[in-house]
Design a protein around this motif. Structure first.
Motif, mmCIF file in Angstrom:
data_model
loop_
_atom_site.group_PDB
_atom_site.id
_atom_site.type_symbol
_atom_site.label_atom_id
_atom_site.label_comp_id
_atom_site.label_asym_id
_atom_site.label_seq_id
_atom_site.Cartn_x
_atom_site.Cartn_y
_atom_site.Cartn_z
ATOM 1 N N LEU A 138 -4.666 -2.416 -11.552
ATOM 2 C CA LEU A 138 -4.695 -3.885 -11.574
ATOM 3 C C LEU A 138 -3.979 -4.458 -10.351
ATOM 4 O O LEU A 138 -4.373 -5.491 -9.810
ATOM 5 C CB LEU A 138 -4.046 -4.406 -12.861
ATOM 6 N N PHE A 139 -2.933 -3.763 -9.900
ATOM 7 C CA PHE A 139 -2.215 -4.196 -8.707
ATOM 8 C C PHE A 139 -3.142 -4.160 -7.498
ATOM 9 O O PHE A 139 -3.146 -5.064 -6.659
ATOM 10 C CB PHE A 139 -1.008 -3.275 -8.506
ATOM 11 N N PHE A 152 1.300 2.312 -17.200
ATOM 12 C CA PHE A 152 1.724 2.425 -15.800
ATOM 13 C C PHE A 152 0.535 2.715 -14.889
ATOM 14 O O PHE A 152 0.430 2.172 -13.792
ATOM 15 C CB PHE A 152 2.781 3.523 -15.655
ATOM 16 N N ALA A 153 -0.354 3.592 -15.347
ATOM 17 C CA ALA A 153 -1.496 3.940 -14.500
ATOM 18 C C ALA A 153 -2.415 2.734 -14.340
ATOM 19 O O ALA A 153 -2.920 2.470 -13.244
ATOM 20 C CB ALA A 153 -2.248 5.126 -15.105
ATOM 21 N N ALA A 167 0.829 -1.201 0.000
ATOM 22 C CA ALA A 167 0.000 0.000 0.000
ATOM 23 C C ALA A 167 0.863 1.251 0.000
ATOM 24 O O ALA A 167 0.522 2.248 -0.640
ATOM 25 C CB ALA A 167 -0.934 -0.002 1.206
ATOM 26 N N VAL A 168 1.993 1.211 0.698
ATOM 27 C CA VAL A 168 2.893 2.369 0.699
ATOM 28 C C VAL A 168 3.251 2.734 -0.739
ATOM 29 O O VAL A 168 3.167 3.899 -1.156
ATOM 30 C CB VAL A 168 4.163 2.062 1.524
ATOM 31 N N VAL A 207 -2.142 -10.260 -10.600
ATOM 32 C CA VAL A 207 -0.849 -9.781 -10.110
ATOM 33 C C VAL A 207 0.238 -9.944 -11.167
ATOM 34 O O VAL A 207 1.036 -9.040 -11.379
ATOM 35 C CB VAL A 207 -0.418 -10.415 -8.755
ATOM 36 N N LEU A 208 0.267 -11.081 -11.855
ATOM 37 C CA LEU A 208 1.397 -11.274 -12.764
ATOM 38 C C LEU A 208 1.262 -10.465 -14.050
ATOM 39 O O LEU A 208 2.238 -9.887 -14.525
ATOM 40 C CB LEU A 208 1.625 -12.753 -13.056
ATOM 41 N N LEU A 209 0.069 -10.396 -14.634
ATOM 42 C CA LEU A 209 -0.049 -9.513 -15.800
ATOM 43 C C LEU A 209 -0.098 -8.066 -15.351
ATOM 44 O O LEU A 209 0.523 -7.188 -15.947
ATOM 45 C CB LEU A 209 -1.288 -9.849 -16.640
ATOM 46 N N GLY A 210 -0.846 -7.828 -14.258
ATOM 47 C CA GLY A 210 -0.983 -6.460 -13.784
ATOM 48 C C GLY A 210 0.351 -5.853 -13.380
ATOM 49 O O GLY A 210 0.674 -4.728 -13.740
#
Lengths: 639, 196
Positions: free
Chosen positions: A369-370, A363-364, A339-340, A402-405
């Protein structure tokens, strides 16, 4: 020796350095180069090659699963395809593509002429390539690995899986582990040795922190999976009893060893790409990253905690509740450093002036997605919910978010961002944006419904499902999404190919970036820097805009020349004070040859050609001695 | 403000120099190899803890030969320290180096003899598998260490420069690591079963 700072030529070109550092023409030059830029690009291209294969496997699976009760694939074919899809994406794409970026960028970001061990760098690449080909070598014979990428015993034991399928998996994973370990050691020592003077550790770009953390993680995590694979190979080929219950062995030992590796590995394949975003996103937002120190510390602490969460992959195996509580709690703690970083990225966008180009969109969307993938991960960290969700498509949705994101989207954005540096040409923005929206929409159409079919109880890794479960429509949507995603990636590849040929000229610094790679020509000359720069801040190229008038300035155009053979500057570990001039090795065929010998060794072990294995071992020893022979001794004897 | 380091006097470090990057490379190699043995011993204790009968199933092993072997391997570390000091100090290291290699070879020989006098095989049970694989992994490391020492020996023999002490320092730190691993292996296989 005494070295003196000189001015760099205004053009930045130095014919003498060019001659010292350039790769010789022809095939032998190509095979023997140790230039980190060539190696980096090779890593990236090879990783995308494997990604295309893994992607085609995914499409084949989605055709099979588009509706219930189809027979496009047999169950055994499906097992091999889903296993190879996972192995390919996790081992042959996700880590190597980041190694590619890091290899290309590290010396440029650090102000060095090459990595600390250029030959080890070439060796790691060739090992990776041959390991990938090795893992695929049995597929044409219908004997590819077929017990999933985490290959649980007893399913993977000889009793139930008696072909070469699992043997090629165990040997292949050890093989690729050699490559990963060599690369990781190289990154760590490079960080310790060759940063430009003045680049103390609080001035390093975040991608350096990301790759450093991933590399340290790999140094300690990869041996676990290599050992697990060795023990399983012994069980299958030499009759040992590590995993067989009737001989006092334990199938769960496999899961422990695999996930002691597996979870740190998950962070190793996302932290460098998070680092890429932490450097590139602020550039596109026209401001420094918010919370540099916090993000750097979050990066490191994610990995530290990441070594204590492996049991969350094993909640459903009947371990004692006290263990489950501990590992559940540890897994939730990971939320804090994550979260940081997320808040730092959001704050950077919020308080910056973002350029809404294709790289920025990637990037955004990565941040979004993360968060989705992070929340579904947090959900499965809760033991009772995990018991419901484990082995369902919910987990498949989570791993893909997580992996694609966190890996694929930053990597695609990273290509848009650093492609101008690598090729000297810009990628096409219009095509890039169209490609992005296909990728983004296709990704979410494909993977979001997997949460729902998972909550409805659809098990993963099964080749089909009954037609009356109400899962048909969602699965059809998932399949369509997968194809839309594939179109997006095709547009991306087309953009890469056409822009490399006739994209607009990029110049040195098309994004007005703050870090050292933007101070050199695009593509950079073989020696990277005409003189070794001296660094006075985190953003050497932004000092005119950021720094106080009387603050010390970085020196880019004046520095040490070091042109007596291949040389770079060694500096101290924390403060980067100049310590010595390092003499660097020339191009050599040895890394390529030794990798061939390693490939021969693994092939011989696979086919039980013990004499061939011994000969290959001998060749490896001879070549290694030749490699390590200190040069002056050789010169003194005229050989 | 003026730029400070315009002129510097610092050493030129060729490969083979005592402060070459190779030192850190070796430390990292030892780090990852240590992790390998940690996981190997983790497997040992994990399987020992899970077994319902006593550990090992046939009772503790006879440790006499292995105690002797431990002494031999430890003394090889001392002789190697002497060899290294001699090499770094520009003196003749060959006697100490050759003694080290002989001690290491004796260790491998005794270990091979140990393998032949066991009542169990790698496939009798999990303890048998662990015993042979752990000692086998360790022995492979001893052999690699011996190869390093022999290579360093020939390099030193041919060298006519006194500042070539990096190879022996690297081989030496690797050898001490292999020794330290043996202590952990010895404790786990021979001492631990007598304590539980």
């Amino acid at each position: 020796m005494i070295i003196e700072a000189v001015d760099a030529p205004p053009s930045g070109d130095n014919p003498k350095l060019q001659k010292i550092w350039e790769t010789r023409p022809g095939l032998s030059g190509w095979l023997s180069t140790v230039d980190h830029k060539s190696i980096g690009i090779r890593y990236i291209v090879t990783a995308f090659f494997f990604m295309v294969i893994g992607g085609l496997e995914a499409l084949v699976m989605r055709v099979q699963l588009a509706q219930g009760a189809q027979n496009f694939l047999t169950p055994e074919q499906y097992n091999q395809v889903f296993s190879m899809h996972g192995i390919t994406m996790v081992f042959l794409y996700a880590m190597p593509v980041l190694s590619g970026f890091s290899n290309y960028l590290w010396p440029l970001l650090l102000g060095a002429r090459d990595m600390a061990f250029p030959r080890l760098n070439a060796f790691s690449y060739w090992l990776y390539l041959f390991a990938g080909l090795f893992i695929y070598s049995t597929m044409p014979f219908g004997q590819a690995p077929d017990a999933g990428w985490f290959n649980y015993v007893p399913l993977a034991a000889k009793t139930y899986d008696f072909g070469l399928n699992i043997d090629v998996f165990t040997l292949g994973v050890i093989f690729i582990g050699l490559s990963t370990t060599g690369g990781a050691i190289n990154f760590v020592v490079t960080l310790m040795r060759v940063r430009a003077p003045g680049m103390s550790i609080n001035r390093m770009p975040i991608i350096i922190w990301g790759t450093l953390t991933a590399s340290l993680g790999n140094i300690f995590a990869v041996p676990a999976v290599s050992l697990a694979c060795a023990l399983l190979w012994f069980d299958r080929n030499l009759g040992t009893r590590f995993f067989s219950v009737d001989g006092g062995g334990q199938p769960l030992l496999w899961q422990h060893l695999f996930w002691i590796f597996g979870h740190p590995w998950v962070y190793a394949i996302v932290l460098p790409s998070m680092g890429m975003v932490s450097d590139a996103l602020p550039t596109l937002c026209r401001r420094p990253l918010v919370g540099y120190t916090a993000v750097a510390l979050a990066t490191v602490s994610t990995m530290v905690v990441g070594f204590g969460v492996w049991v969350h992959h094993m909640f459903a195996t009947g371990l004692p509740p006290i263990g489950l509580s501990f590992f559940g709690a540890a897994s939730m703690v990971i939320v804090i450093p994550s979260a940081v970083s997320v808040f730092a990225w959001i704050a950077t966008i919020w308080t910056g002036r973002p350029t809404l180009n294709t790289a920025f969109l990637h990037f955004a969307s990565f941040v979004l997605l993360f968060v989705i993938g992070g929340v579904s991960g947090f959900m499965t960290a809760a033991v009772p919910l995990d018991w419901q969700l484990t082995d369902t498509y919910f987990v498949v949705a989570h791993i893909h978010y997580v992996l694609l994101g966190i890996n694929v989207f930053p990597v695609l954005g990273g290509v848009y961002f650093w492609f101008p540096k690598m090729t000297g040409r810009m990628m096409n923005e219009k095509l890039g944006k169209v490609g992005f929206w296909f990728t983004f929409a296709g990704f979410n159409i494909a993977f979001f419904p997997m949460h729902i079919v998972g909550l409805l109880g659809m098990p993963r890794r099964v080749y089909s499902y009954a037609t009356d479960l109400g899962l048909n429509d969602l699965n059809l949507a998932i399949t369509l999404g997968a194809f839309v995603l594939a179109i997006g990636l095709l547009l991306f590849f087309w953009n890469v190919v056409s822009s490399a040929r006739d994209g607009a000229e990029a110049g040195k610094n098309p994004w007005s970036g703050p870090t050292l790679e933007w101070a050199v020509a695009s593509p950079p000359p073989p020696y990277n820097f005409a003189v070794i720069p001296t660094i006075a801040s985190r953003h050497p190229l932004w000092e005119p805009y950021l720094a106080d008038a009387d603050a010390p300035r970085s020196m880019i155009d004046r520095g040490f020349l070091l042109d007596d053979g291949r040389q770079t500057l060694a500096t101290s570990i924390l403060d980067a004070e100049p310590q010595a001039v390092l003499s660097m090795p020339d191009d050599t065929l040895v890394p390529f040859l030794i990798s061939l010998a390693v490939a021969a060794l693994f092939a011989a072990l696979l086919l039980h050609g013990w004499i061939c294995a011994a000969l290959a071992m001998l060749a490896i020893i001879m070549l290694a001695i030749r490699w390590l022979n200190p040069p002056q001794i050789r010169a003194a004897h005229g050989s | 403000m003026a730029h400070k380091p315009l002129r510097l006097e610092i050493p030129l470090i060729a490969r083979g120099h005592p402060h070459g990057s190779g030192w850190w490379g070796m430390i990292m190699l030892i780090a990852t190899e240590s992790a390998l043995f940690v996981y190997l011993l983790f497997s040992y204790y994990y399987l020992a803890a899970q077994i319902p009968t006593r550990w090992p199933p046939g009772g503790p092993l006879d440790a006499k030969l292995s105690i002797l072997n431990t002494v031999i391997l430890l003394s090889s570390s001392f002789t190697l320290v002497r060899a290294e000091r001699a090499a770094v100090g520009g003196k003749n290291p060959f006697a100490w180096l050759i003694t080290t290699i002989l001690l290491g070879t004796t260790f491998v020989g005794i270990q091979a003899a140990e393998w032949t006098n066991k009542a169990f095989t790698p496939s009798s049970d999990s303890f048998g598998s662990l015993y042979y694989v752990i000692t086998g992994f360790h022995m492979a490391h001893v052999v690699v260490g011996l190869l390093m020492l022999c290579t360093v020996l020939t390099w030193l023999w041919r060298a006519d420069r006194p500042d070539q002490s990096l190879p022996i320092r690297l081989a030496s730190v690797y050898w001490h690591f292999v020794d330290a691993v043996w202590l952990a292996v010895f404790f786990s296989i021979f001492i631990f079963p007598t304590l539980v």
